[in-house]
Design a protein around this motif. Structure first.
Motif, PDB file in Angstrom:
ATOM      1  N   GLU A  62       0.874  -1.110  -0.115  1.00 37.96           N
ATOM      2  CA  GLU A  62       0.058  -0.156   0.004  1.00 37.96           C
ATOM      3  C   GLU A  62       0.964   1.361  -0.095  1.00 37.96           C
ATOM      4  O   GLU A  62       0.792   2.209  -0.650  1.00 37.96           O
ATOM      5  CB  GLU A  62      -0.853  -0.156   1.263  1.00 37.96           C
ATOM      6  CG  GLU A  62      -2.098  -1.101   1.198  1.00 37.96           C
ATOM      7  CD  GLU A  62      -2.827  -0.829   0.225  1.00 37.96           C
ATOM      8  OE1 GLU A  62      -3.264   0.479  -0.149  1.00 37.96           O
ATOM      9  OE2 GLU A  62      -3.552  -1.674  -0.435  1.00 37.96           O
ATOM     10  N   TYR A  64       3.827  -6.526  -5.839  1.00 37.08           N
ATOM     11  CA  TYR A  64       3.278  -7.478  -5.368  1.00 37.08           C
ATOM     12  C   TYR A  64       3.197  -8.943  -6.275  1.00 37.08           C
ATOM     13  O   TYR A  64       2.805  -8.521  -7.394  1.00 37.08           O
ATOM     14  CB  TYR A  64       1.794  -7.399  -4.812  1.00 37.08           C
ATOM     15  CG  TYR A  64       1.265  -8.627  -4.245  1.00 37.08           C
ATOM     16  CD1 TYR A  64       1.712  -9.341  -3.135  1.00 37.08           C
ATOM     17  CD2 TYR A  64      -0.032  -9.091  -4.646  1.00 37.08           C
ATOM     18  CE1 TYR A  64       1.180 -10.324  -2.458  1.00 37.08           C
ATOM     19  CE2 TYR A  64      -0.618 -10.232  -4.114  1.00 37.08           C
ATOM     20  CZ  TYR A  64       0.131 -11.020  -3.118  1.00 37.08           C
ATOM     21  OH  TYR A  64      -0.413 -12.020  -2.674  1.00 37.08           O
ATOM     22  N   GLY A 124     -12.045  -6.120  -7.035  1.00 37.43           N
ATOM     23  CA  GLY A 124     -11.016  -4.901  -6.841  1.00 37.43           C
ATOM     24  C   GLY A 124     -11.541  -3.850  -6.022  1.00 37.43           C
ATOM     25  O   GLY A 124     -10.876  -2.894  -6.023  1.00 37.43           O
ATOM     26  N   ASP A 162      -8.134 -10.368  -5.139  1.00 39.06           N
ATOM     27  CA  ASP A 162      -7.756  -9.227  -4.611  1.00 39.06           C
ATOM     28  C   ASP A 162      -7.971  -9.500  -2.939  1.00 39.06           C
ATOM     29  O   ASP A 162      -9.077 -10.088  -2.356  1.00 39.06           O
ATOM     30  CB  ASP A 162      -8.266  -7.959  -4.841  1.00 39.06           C
ATOM     31  CG  ASP A 162      -7.643  -7.578  -6.203  1.00 39.06           C
ATOM     32  OD1 ASP A 162      -6.656  -7.984  -6.869  1.00 39.06           O
ATOM     33  OD2 ASP A 162      -8.089  -6.653  -6.852  1.00 39.06           O
ATOM     34  N   ARG A 186      -6.115 -10.417   3.180  1.00 35.06           N
ATOM     35  CA  ARG A 186      -4.611 -10.288   3.433  1.00 35.06           C
ATOM     36  C   ARG A 186      -4.651 -10.044   4.995  1.00 35.06           C
ATOM     37  O   ARG A 186      -5.486 -10.217   5.714  1.00 35.06           O
ATOM     38  CB  ARG A 186      -4.270  -9.293   2.802  1.00 35.06           C
ATOM     39  CG  ARG A 186      -5.007  -7.906   2.941  1.00 35.06           C
ATOM     40  CD  ARG A 186      -4.478  -6.816   2.297  1.00 35.06           C
ATOM     41  NE  ARG A 186      -4.832  -5.494   2.220  1.00 35.06           N
ATOM     42  CZ  ARG A 186      -4.556  -4.317   1.579  1.00 35.06           C
ATOM     43  NH1 ARG A 186      -3.567  -4.429   0.713  1.00 35.06           N
ATOM     44  NH2 ARG A 186      -5.160  -3.023   1.893  1.00 35.06           N
ATOM     45  N   SER A 229      -4.132 -12.698  -0.658  1.00 35.83           N
ATOM     46  CA  SER A 229      -3.408 -11.714  -1.568  1.00 35.83           C
ATOM     47  C   SER A 229      -3.083 -10.487  -0.939  1.00 35.83           C
ATOM     48  O   SER A 229      -4.193  -9.876  -0.129  1.00 35.83           O
ATOM     49  CB  SER A 229      -4.066 -11.527  -2.735  1.00 35.83           C
ATOM     50  OG  SER A 229      -3.555 -10.443  -3.500  1.00 35.83           O
ATOM     51  N   ALA A 230      -2.265  -9.805  -1.170  1.00 34.33           N
ATOM     52  CA  ALA A 230      -1.748  -8.492  -0.488  1.00 34.33           C
ATOM     53  C   ALA A 230      -2.189  -7.323  -1.138  1.00 34.33           C
ATOM     54  O   ALA A 230      -2.101  -6.346  -0.792  1.00 34.33           O
ATOM     55  CB  ALA A 230      -0.300  -8.539  -0.245  1.00 34.33           C
ATOM     56  N   GLN A 231      -2.736  -7.809  -2.382  1.00 34.30           N
ATOM     57  CA  GLN A 231      -3.270  -6.812  -3.335  1.00 34.30           C
ATOM     58  C   GLN A 231      -4.457  -6.172  -2.619  1.00 34.30           C
ATOM     59  O   GLN A 231      -5.330  -6.855  -2.504  1.00 34.30           O
ATOM     60  CB  GLN A 231      -3.383  -7.383  -4.674  1.00 34.30           C
ATOM     61  CG  GLN A 231      -4.185  -6.423  -5.540  1.00 34.30           C
ATOM     62  CD  GLN A 231      -3.294  -5.371  -6.606  1.00 34.30           C
ATOM     63  OE1 GLN A 231      -2.034  -5.848  -6.633  1.00 34.30           O
ATOM     64  NE2 GLN A 231      -3.785  -4.284  -6.871  1.00 34.30           N
ATOM     65  N   GLY A 232      -4.372  -4.770  -2.421  1.00 33.76           N
ATOM     66  CA  GLY A 232      -5.404  -4.295  -1.858  1.00 33.76           C
ATOM     67  C   GLY A 232      -6.706  -3.738  -2.865  1.00 33.76           C
ATOM     68  O   GLY A 232      -6.381  -4.153  -4.127  1.00 33.76           O
ATOM     69  N   THR A 233      -7.669  -3.348  -2.422  1.00 29.59           N
ATOM     70  CA  THR A 233      -8.991  -2.683  -3.354  1.00 29.59           C
ATOM     71  C   THR A 233      -9.299  -1.136  -3.270  1.00 29.59           C
ATOM     72  O   THR A 233      -8.632  -0.680  -2.277  1.00 29.59           O
ATOM     73  CB  THR A 233     -10.220  -3.562  -2.932  1.00 29.59           C
ATOM     74  OG1 THR A 233     -10.308  -3.201  -1.279  1.00 29.59           O
ATOM     75  CG2 THR A 233      -9.963  -5.150  -3.090  1.00 29.59           C
ATOM     76  N   VAL A 234      -9.970  -0.799  -4.167  1.00 31.09           N
ATOM     77  CA  VAL A 234     -10.571   0.741  -3.922  1.00 31.09           C
ATOM     78  C   VAL A 234     -11.794   0.822  -3.386  1.00 31.09           C
ATOM     79  O   VAL A 234     -12.315  -0.261  -2.933  1.00 31.09           O
ATOM     80  CB  VAL A 234     -10.244   1.172  -5.621  1.00 31.09           C
ATOM     81  CG1 VAL A 234      -8.935   1.508  -6.019  1.00 31.09           C
ATOM     82  CG2 VAL A 234     -11.327   0.526  -6.268  1.00 31.09           C
ATOM     83  N   TRP A 259      -7.584  -1.321 -13.768  1.00 33.96           N
ATOM     84  CA  TRP A 259      -8.163  -2.071 -12.375  1.00 33.96           C
ATOM     85  C   TRP A 259      -8.970  -3.127 -12.969  1.00 33.96           C
ATOM     86  O   TRP A 259      -9.624  -3.254 -14.051  1.00 33.96           O
ATOM     87  CB  TRP A 259      -8.826  -0.850 -11.533  1.00 33.96           C
ATOM     88  CG  TRP A 259      -8.905  -1.309 -10.438  1.00 33.96           C
ATOM     89  CD1 TRP A 259     -10.119  -1.659  -9.491  1.00 33.96           C
ATOM     90  CD2 TRP A 259      -7.854  -1.149  -9.340  1.00 33.96           C
ATOM     91  NE1 TRP A 259      -9.645  -1.995  -8.350  1.00 33.96           N
ATOM     92  CE2 TRP A 259      -8.413  -1.745  -8.102  1.00 33.96           C
ATOM     93  CE3 TRP A 259      -6.582  -0.821  -9.458  1.00 33.96           C
ATOM     94  CZ2 TRP A 259      -7.564  -1.806  -6.865  1.00 33.96           C
ATOM     95  CZ3 TRP A 259      -5.716  -1.105  -8.287  1.00 33.96           C
ATOM     96  CH2 TRP A 259      -6.168  -1.593  -7.012  1.00 33.96           C
TER      97      TRP A 259
END
Lengths: 236, 236, 236, 236, 236, 236
Positions: free
Chosen positions: A30, A37, B63, B91, B117, B135-140, F61
């Protein structure tokens, strides 16, 4: 693919890598603006372990670990070895003997977009691994590849000398030049998160803390009572 | 998709949910006549934990976790939040901060057909999660969705206010009205299984206990001695 | 598929199987010349457990465990049951009751190219399982299959009475006649590995120990300094 | 699962289904507000074919097509048969003989969340199929299931008597009551798209037609010249 | 794995293979009692093509096609080459040049449990291929393997000199000794299917033709009217 | 991720791209030393089409195609648009309207590591697409991304202004500076292949043409007669 072994790669300072290891992969990802990632397919073979280090890369042929042996020589204390096959492969490229060799050089762990074996022994000796597969199927040593060239996992470019961080959520990579910013931004993020954590634990809603009620309204999201909703469904 | 947030969903009594938590997912799934299992893709991030609760649903864009924040407000003690994306997404929609918020509201766990995560932190704080990915991939937080509308995972419909049960074997969902029957049937099944367990432990065969020998015969299954079998193979 | 149940399969001596259990799957796979590994899809539901036994096979219809019940009767102390569906299936064919039955017969574990359930209970009772899936979805008992016929997992043929070895790296199978050779070769391999382990721990490189420098040269692999490499990239 | 066969399901008017068939799956999915799409895993075995019909459902056991035979009797002209297994299965549940039977009843096609076979013959006879797998592996007729109960594919609920539309982009399902709205909205959407198509073909940009430049600005998206960008990269 | 090339494998008569090619894969698979199907993962790169031949096998290392070159020499007119990697590999082991070589020897096609390339050229030259992947990524020629040893795909054993049949539904393999039975049983099956086809086309139901109504009753399947069913649902 | 749109990217000469389009993806991939292949997951929606062009990239995205609209404006005649999501997504980001817009700008095709829709219409209008998925599920326009930044597919870096080549075997990317070498090496390779093709068609073996017999011997590969082999198996 050029068949080369690149030596003399500059590393980030160990002290900075150790600072980085104070933060989780999700936090750093982040803080960096969501780049680097390596994706959800790389999973740890152990639990509750986090490492940070400097990247050494090996590009290998499917079913062939010759270039891992060449890469070991390029490893220094604080490094993390990153192994990528030229096409998808489940084979166990790496086991307890290679881990012994890396550990003796002060290497902190392995990230491999393929398979590993001896997983019980690796956990027992405390050598951390993130891999895509676990497989007892070994490899040969017959085909050329490359050491310390740029590679890519999960759509992210990884360069020798990059900083790398891995924990239970996966693996994130960043250019060494971004380390100070990553640490600063992660520190700030953690401070902010601590305040948020306390507010949320005390019962404040994310809707209020992040001021999302206006956005919901702008997007046309409506609040409906359950009874009304069921009546609407029945009427249709 | 209607962009709505449904409130005022009636819940099953907590006492009944607690009774349900006394049985395993496989037992309840059998007792219900084999409906409501959400499939083998939802896996726990922890081991040896079982929860039961009342369903709150969130339907989210890939996402984008905006509607999870809206769903938190709809959660009450004893609830389990069920999050479903409108198309497959790996995500990490959910982490330790959202868990803190849910825990403060007495929510018992999360079931998400996408990624989470902060898994190490979630285990440390004892907030149970069943997810499809880590998953470490975040979201909006940019796109509308819905809260407390019916959703579906693994071919099973899930409605707000349904009862939900999760353990190491996965997750099963049942309408609140079926709770008494599920508990009664599970109790009966466990009693019967205990007798079976003792018989099997004492050496009785399933073939005899379940009277399967006649079925095997009707299906034309023949018993052959190994030597005869090998001779038949060689003769061919 | 012939619908038969083959009895009277000869087993390897238990003492030899116990010797086999002294070696890891990866070691034995190597010692055998890299045959018999059942592939990376079969994963243990427990950690740090290794078993060896004699194979009993069951060939089952998708969603139907009738033939597992028939197979139990064919099991003897020291056996490992190997279950293969006729087409891919995630269902939970096997749970704690069947494990109780097998344990009462001295069976050492289950290898199944499909799903299992009651995983928490199976770990608690110490019955080891390697499976492709975990699923609470049960099966019926309606369709014929076979017991103790040859089956195949991961491209490897498995015959009743074969020796089987399983640990955290997966599962390997070998003909009973190869047991003495496997044990001898594994012993030799371990001795050699111990010497290698010590050398590597002391800092010797694999490149030198395995005499790989000449091979690298023959393959045209070149050593390049990082600065030179970067200049080459920029010049392009 | 209740083992029932439901008869007497009301259908939408054929004329309306034929109107629906005038629009593509993507268009109708949009017109409906993006609900009912069965996901990217269901693929046609033929190319450039579109059908619309009324849903008849069959819920089947893995590897067992008994209930498809029961479902055939419930089919009427204009229907589309939708087959769903109780757990994932690749088997070829359906081939040219069942297609002959369905065709003789005026059924317009098959949608199956499992496997089919005789694909070449099915194309030759012009019977359209959307399936998850192609497999020559046949099924048995031994296990109960259900006909004309609600099922779910790709997270979408499907009810008997729903309207269904399938083409090269996949399959979409909608409640019969939504047919008039779907046709009206699709007609409007197509009219609008025709205007857009002409504008875009004439060179207007989507950025301008959809007024997206302000949004890009609000989101902080910046325009940078390539040379500047490269300089920025080098400076880092 | 023994590194050997086996020559002098006896073949089934070409005339018999040509007879086999008169039946579809699904038909022969049924006629054989449902054995020998190589699974749904092997897909043709062309449409509406069927071949039968005698099996020549090559066991290859991931990313290495050396043994395919050795296998070509072992091929005779009427053969089909079957290539299996020792672990999963997507690489394009085979392209138009190898096809030219095989075609010049009268080989009828390729079945490969890995990748191929030059697919457009292969279709243009009329050389049929069934593969698991299509990939432009080539292979090396550096590692030993075997030719004409038994291999396994999709859980089925394949031996050199076996008969093999492939069409749009996939690939089936049978021992040469079973060819007469397979042809006879397939002929009988086709005759029976023709009668069934006519009956079904004329409107007879499978329920009646296969006498399934009694089975449904025995399994407890009940017929319910739609209105009754909906009332039951509402009452719950 | 920096939210930027980079303009003014230099392109390779169209004449050179047209020359490149004279070679197949597999040929160019080999000629380049086996770099730049985007992997077997990207498949064409059409058959027997080959294009070459200059890369424009869009980083989007999941479930959001806003940046594709921004990318269209950056496209010029001879370009190929390459779209990559920040995490895996099956959604249909692209359909016939966007293709109309791109076609009006002289764009030669689309490569997308996600889903497309309107596939029948896209084939009808002759706009070539390589994608990972086909899905009718549309996207929103709500989240920032980037245009003309480096992206990665299948482990390969792709930069704006790179040359790209796509056909039935997949997609390969190369830096513009490597175009002359790629064309020269592909021309040489084709000439050599033509000689090889003629020799192989005339019956020469690859074993001889590539001088592999010595290598087989060095690797210890032995020739064995089938009868001897079977005897050896029986003796074991």
């Amino acid at each position: 693919m050029k068949n080369i072994i690149v030596s003399g790669v500059p590393r980030p300072p160990l002290a900075r890598l150790d600072e980085l290891a104070g933060f989780g992969v999700a936090t750093v990802h982040e803080a960096l603006g969501r780049v680097g990632y390596l994706g959800p397919e790389l999973r740890p073979i152990q639990q509750d372990t986090r490492i940070a280090g400097s990247v050494v890369t090996a590009l290998v042929w499917p079913g062939d670990n010759l270039m891992i042996h060449a890469a070991v020589e390029q490893c220094a204390p604080g490094d993390v070895l990153v192994v990528v096959p030229t096409s998808p492969c489940t084979d166990g490229y790496f086991g307890e003997l290679l881990a012994t060799s890396l550990a003796s050089r002060g290497v902190r762990g392995l990230v491999i977009d393929a398979g590993v074996r001896d997983t019980s022994e690796l956990r027992a000796m405390g050598f951390p691994v993130w891999s895509r597969h676990v497989s007892a199927q070994g490899t040969v040593k017959a085909t050329a590849g490359a050491v310390n060239v740029p590679v890519s996992i999960g759509g992210q470019s990884i360069r020798p000398g990059d900083a790398i961080l891995a924990d239970d959520d996966g693996v994130v990579v960043l250019p060494a030049r971004d380390l100070p910013h990553a640490i600063e931004a992660s520190t700030a993020r953690e401070a902010k998160e601590q305040a948020t954590r306390e507010a949320l634990a005390a019962g404040q809603l994310g809707l209020d803390r992040y001021s999302l009620r206006g956005l919901l309204k702008d997007l046309g999201v409506e609040y409906v009572d359950h009874e009304q909703y069921l009546e609407g469904e029945r009427a249709l």
